[in-house]
Design a protein around this motif. Structure first.
Motif, short mmCIF file in Angstrom:
data_model
loop_
_atom_site.label_atom_id
_atom_site.label_comp_id
_atom_site.label_asym_id
_atom_site.label_seq_id
_atom_site.Cartn_x
_atom_site.Cartn_y
_atom_site.Cartn_z
N ARG A 286 0.83 -1.21 0.00
CA ARG A 286 0.00 0.00 0.00
C ARG A 286 0.86 1.26 0.00
O ARG A 286 0.64 2.17 -0.81
CB ARG A 286 -0.92 0.01 1.22
CG ARG A 286 -1.88 1.21 1.24
CD ARG A 286 -2.66 1.32 2.52
NE ARG A 286 -1.82 1.66 3.67
CZ ARG A 286 -1.45 0.82 4.62
NH1 ARG A 286 -1.85 -0.45 4.59
NH2 ARG A 286 -0.69 1.21 5.62
N MET A 287 1.88 1.31 0.89
CA MET A 287 2.72 2.50 0.97
C MET A 287 3.51 2.71 -0.32
O MET A 287 3.68 3.85 -0.78
CB MET A 287 3.67 2.39 2.16
CG MET A 287 2.99 2.51 3.51
SD MET A 287 4.18 2.68 4.88
CE MET A 287 5.08 1.11 4.75
N PHE A 288 4.00 1.61 -0.91
CA PHE A 288 4.77 1.77 -2.15
C PHE A 288 3.90 2.33 -3.27
O PHE A 288 4.30 3.26 -3.98
CB PHE A 288 5.36 0.43 -2.60
CG PHE A 288 5.93 0.49 -3.98
CD1 PHE A 288 7.16 1.11 -4.21
CD2 PHE A 288 5.23 -0.01 -5.07
CE1 PHE A 288 7.67 1.21 -5.50
CE2 PHE A 288 5.75 0.08 -6.35
CZ PHE A 288 6.97 0.69 -6.56
N LEU A 289 2.70 1.77 -3.45
CA LEU A 289 1.83 2.24 -4.53
C LEU A 289 1.40 3.68 -4.31
O LEU A 289 1.31 4.47 -5.26
CB LEU A 289 0.60 1.33 -4.64
CG LEU A 289 0.89 -0.11 -5.11
CD1 LEU A 289 -0.39 -0.93 -5.09
CD2 LEU A 289 1.51 -0.11 -6.49
N ILE A 290 1.13 4.04 -3.07
CA ILE A 290 0.76 5.44 -2.77
C ILE A 290 1.90 6.37 -3.16
O ILE A 290 1.69 7.41 -3.80
CB ILE A 290 0.42 5.59 -1.27
CG1 ILE A 290 -0.96 4.97 -0.99
CG2 ILE A 290 0.45 7.05 -0.85
CD1 ILE A 290 -1.35 4.97 0.48
N GLN A 291 3.13 6.00 -2.81
CA GLN A 291 4.28 6.84 -3.16
C GLN A 291 4.50 6.88 -4.66
O GLN A 291 4.73 7.95 -5.24
CB GLN A 291 5.53 6.32 -2.46
CG GLN A 291 6.81 7.05 -2.86
CD GLN A 291 7.99 6.60 -2.04
OE1 GLN A 291 7.99 6.68 -0.82
NE2 GLN A 291 9.03 6.11 -2.71
N TYR A 292 4.42 5.72 -5.31
CA TYR A 292 4.68 5.65 -6.75
C TYR A 292 3.72 6.53 -7.56
O TYR A 292 4.12 7.18 -8.52
CB TYR A 292 4.58 4.20 -7.23
CG TYR A 292 4.80 4.06 -8.72
CD1 TYR A 292 6.08 3.97 -9.25
CD2 TYR A 292 3.71 4.04 -9.61
CE1 TYR A 292 6.29 3.86 -10.62
CE2 TYR A 292 3.91 3.93 -10.98
CZ TYR A 292 5.20 3.84 -11.47
OH TYR A 292 5.39 3.75 -12.84
N TRP A 293 2.45 6.56 -7.15
CA TRP A 293 1.45 7.30 -7.92
C TRP A 293 1.28 8.73 -7.44
O TRP A 293 0.32 9.41 -7.82
CB TRP A 293 0.12 6.55 -7.89
CG TRP A 293 0.18 5.24 -8.61
CD1 TRP A 293 0.18 4.00 -8.06
CD2 TRP A 293 0.26 5.04 -10.02
NE1 TRP A 293 0.25 3.03 -9.04
CE2 TRP A 293 0.30 3.64 -10.25
CE3 TRP A 293 0.30 5.90 -11.12
CZ2 TRP A 293 0.39 3.09 -11.54
CZ3 TRP A 293 0.38 5.34 -12.40
CH2 TRP A 293 0.43 3.97 -12.60
N GLY A 294 2.19 9.23 -6.62
CA GLY A 294 2.18 10.66 -6.30
C GLY A 294 1.67 11.03 -4.93
O GLY A 294 1.47 12.21 -4.65
N GLY A 295 1.49 10.04 -4.03
CA GLY A 295 1.01 10.34 -2.68
C GLY A 295 2.16 10.51 -1.70
O GLY A 295 3.31 10.71 -2.09
N PRO A 296 1.90 10.44 -0.39
CA PRO A 296 2.93 10.61 0.64
C PRO A 296 4.06 9.60 0.46
O PRO A 296 3.86 8.49 -0.04
CB PRO A 296 2.16 10.35 1.94
CG PRO A 296 0.73 10.69 1.61
CD PRO A 296 0.54 10.29 0.18
N THR A 297 5.25 9.99 0.89
CA THR A 297 6.45 9.17 0.69
C THR A 297 6.82 8.36 1.94
O THR A 297 7.99 8.20 2.27
CB THR A 297 7.63 10.07 0.28
OG1 THR A 297 7.85 11.05 1.32
CG2 THR A 297 7.34 10.78 -1.02
N ASP A 298 5.81 7.83 2.63
CA ASP A 298 6.08 7.05 3.84
C ASP A 298 6.95 5.83 3.54
O ASP A 298 7.76 5.42 4.37
CB ASP A 298 4.76 6.59 4.47
CG ASP A 298 3.93 7.76 4.99
OD1 ASP A 298 4.48 8.86 5.08
OD2 ASP A 298 2.74 7.56 5.28
N TYR A 299 6.77 5.25 2.36
CA TYR A 299 7.53 4.04 2.04
C TYR A 299 9.04 4.32 2.09
O TYR A 299 9.78 3.61 2.76
CB TYR A 299 7.13 3.53 0.66
CG TYR A 299 7.84 2.24 0.28
CD1 TYR A 299 7.26 1.00 0.51
CD2 TYR A 299 9.11 2.25 -0.31
CE1 TYR A 299 7.90 -0.18 0.18
CE2 TYR A 299 9.76 1.08 -0.64
CZ TYR A 299 9.16 -0.13 -0.40
OH TYR A 299 9.82 -1.30 -0.72
N SER A 300 9.48 5.33 1.37
CA SER A 300 10.92 5.63 1.34
C SER A 300 11.43 6.08 2.69
O SER A 300 12.58 5.79 3.06
CB SER A 300 11.21 6.70 0.28
OG SER A 300 11.05 6.18 -1.02
#
Length: 361
Positions: A286-300
């Motif tokens: 979930r975190m990766f896809l959110i970051q990849y598509w322009g959302g918050p960068t919690d994953y990184s």
């Protein structure tokens, strides 16, 4: 280690324009064992035949081809999954009374990679490829690299409201959702890509079917509803990122949950996951896809650079595992009821990513 190359070039007189008359032919035949004959001539400004290769074009072709081959080598050393490389070249020849010479060349390279997060690194490698290119190291004129700005993720259409309702520049296609995923059938994947290319050419603009009521106060208080409307009509309203257009965090939370429901119900596929509890894996997806598509960068922030291929390398991922992953993701996407345009964009990414993660036959 020394390598030697050889070829032969031949010129013959033309009865209509015999040498040394002023109008002698410039046509030359270049011969090499293996590729055969290459028709050559002088460049058109020097009374040559424009339909045949001239020496300047051949020199530029050598530079361009050498750059691509050198790039593929350094990308392999860096373990990058490269999908496509193109190089456009320009060469300048200055001729005068004392003769002429090549004074400069410019190369415009572009690269497409399976993992969009690796694109910055992929672009950096052009410099290393240029340093290693045998031909570039052998010429005595400057060669400049101009790397254009690229977008790894397909760009979404721009929108206008000049007629009161959102107008999309591109026409979204009707969604065609596959009944099954057959990753072993490469011809099918090629057909899907050809279909997308054909649909892209047919997009000629469409007026959205739903005009938003002017309720600025209510829209400001209900951003989730605005995102939902944008998703259903293909109109991004005030949002700009793909993440916001498809509904933000709730959309990707549902997508990850629906995907892992299927994983949990498939013991054979679930065995690939090191953790018995799939909750952490669901959170990471979930975190990766959110970051990849322009959302918050919690994953990184929590896990650093995605390094998708490196993270998946320890696991045995063959074509069957790839197909199962795609089947589960397709089923999960179907629950989102995305607009055709958003669905196509996301599904295209998942197909490319799944192929990139495969590390076994």
């Amino acid at each position: 280690m020394q390598h030697e190359f050889s070829l032969r070039a031949e010129w013959n007189t033309d009865a209509a324009r015999p040498h040394p008359s002023r109008g002698f032919t410039r046509d030359v035949v270049i011969q090499a064992e293996g590729p055969g004959e290459l028709p050559g001539s002088a460049a058109k400004p020097f009374h040559g035949d424009a339909s045949r290769w001239n020496p300047e074009e051949l020199l530029l072709a050598a530079l361009v081809e050498c750059h691509i081959l050198s790039y593929l080598y350094v990308a392999g050393q860096a373990e990058l999954e490269v999908e496509k490389v193109t190089v456009r070249g320009e060469l300048t020849l200055e001729a005068g009374a004392q003769g002429g010479q090549v004074t400069s060349a410019t190369l415009y390279p572009e690269v497409w990679v399976a993992d969009a997060m690796q694109l910055p690194r992929a672009r950096e490698l052009h410099e290393e490829a240029h340093r290693q290119c045998f031909i570039a190291r052998s010429v005595n004129f400057p060669i400049t690299l101009e790397i254009p700005n690229q977008h790894q993720m397909p760009e979404l259409p721009q929108f206008s409201s000049r007629l009161g309702a959102p107008i999309a520049v591109l026409k979204p296609r009707r969604a065609k959702k596959p009944s099954q995923v057959s990753g072993n059938d490469e011809a099918r994947l090629a057909a899907l890509r050809a279909e997308r290319a054909a649909e892209q050419q047919r997009r000629d603009g469409v007026v959205s079917q739903t005009a938003q009521a002017e309720q600025p106060a209510q829209e400001a208080a209900e951003p989730t509803e605005a995102a939902k409307t944008a998703q259903q009509t293909n109109a991004p309203a005030e949002q700009t990122s793909f993440y916001e257009q498809v509904g933000g965090e709730p959309t990707f939370r549902k997508l990850a949950a629906e995907f892992y429901k299927q994983v949990d119900a498939d013991p054979e596929f679930k065995a690939m996951y090191p953790e018995e509890d799939l909750g952490p894996a669901e959170d990471r997806l979930r975190m990766f896809l959110i970051q990849y598509w322009g959302g918050p960068t919690d994953y990184s922030q929590q896990r650093g650079h995605p390094r998708l291929r490196a993270r998946h390398m320890p696991y045995h991922i063959d074509s069957q595992a790839r197909d199962t992953w795609l089947k589960f993701m397709r089923n999960a996407m179907d629950t989102l009821e995305l607009s055709p345009l958003h669905d196509e964009t996301m599904w295209d990414y998942f197909q490319r990513a799944a192929r990139a993660m495969q590390n076994q036959v």
